[in-house]
Design an enzyme around this catalytic site. Sequence first.
Site: not given
Length: 466
Positions: A267, A283
């Site tokens: 990420e 997410k």
Amino acid sequence: MSKIKLISLPYQPELAALFPNFAHLPFPIVFDSNHATFKETRFDILSAAPACTVHIEREDSGVTWHQSPLFQTKDGVAPLPLLEHIMQTMTTQEWAQEMDASLPFTGGLLGYYGYEVGRHVERLPQNVIEDVQVPELLMGLYTWALISDHEQQSTYLMITPWCVQDETELLSLVQQVPPSRQTEPFQLGTPFQANMTEMEYLSKFDRIQDYIRAGDCYQVNLAQRFSAPYQGETWAAYQALKQACPTPYSVYFKLDDRRAILSHSPERFLLCNDGYVESKPIKGTRPRGATPEQDQYYADQLMNSEKDRAENLMIVDLLRNDLGRTCVTGSVSVPKLFALESYPNVHHLVSTVSGRVNQRHDPIRVFHESFPGGSITGAPKVRSMEIIDELEPHQRSAYCGAFVYFSCNGQMDSNITIRTLVADGENIHCWAGGGIVADSVGLEEYQETFTKVGKLTHTLEDSFLR
């Protein structure tokens, strides 16, 4: 003062392969893009022997000079303003104004911010047990770097005008065969153990649901920690994990002969490139399937999950708000919403939030105003962090912080330190968590932590458990 020097070298498709040549120097670090697997990644960066380090520890913070001082330190200045002062001093030098903005790193700060640095940004409680023996923050002012540009298939040695390292010595280290140093082999003493039982996790999950129903928050990231005693050189562990689960925002940072941080992050937190700023929050997670059909089923299930899309959207809105503090009014946008990204062990739902920075040399303030990343706290951010402090028994340390570089030409890139291990000389720790929302199911969230961390723990247990 003269300009930076760029010395062309034979192209290194895996700059991490040269890390052992520099491991004997203080604070060696490599930003490792795993370009062979992730073709869209562009740069690897390796450096060592910083002029100074800025650290935050339990009872101490400040600057430690390892080379001749390059700027006037300000006594009594808090750590984050001090880092901003360092970058302001370095970027306002005459030679810095003429730097090529397309270069990723032209000298500056490299290192990590641990999750607990958030207490220096917001007023937060401090109830967790602090038992990990590494600094909350450690940033070095690095004066040279090896850089591989995978797009141009070029590698070069960048040397700043204020570098005190000998150019000939650096080139000889690049060219030598990696040394066969006598180091203690890496070993785990026991399998990894979680710091919560299933019952304890579900009790904390229920408490979060109570807070959500009461209107305190919309989402809270609840994590558990997995720890094992270890001995030996952690570089071997990093290499094994790199092979098993390559990720595009990996970093290895050796703090000393006993301590290191091994980040295999998928990420990006924030990128600043010539005034453009971007964040890519993750997410939503599903495991990879054992067959192509099962794998496609999990991917489709994730893409069509209303719960995961809502969870992702909450963090996108939080990041839009964070970036709105420092970006040009009206410039913040969402170029990608709910994109699927697949890794060796999981599928992720990833969005992209972008904007324009007010000033060329503003990246460090953009970073500080947005730290820690909303994808690993929850929404609203401060209340979620208060709940995390209440419910999680131990500090997060480097987990859910960020590795980052701030370059003197105004460039910056950073990850979110998920899939990250901290070796503190006695134990090696890793963490896994997930965003809890009103629609979450406790047992599913509990199992998701094992899905996320399993590739890391199982790889090390299978390879290094004595």
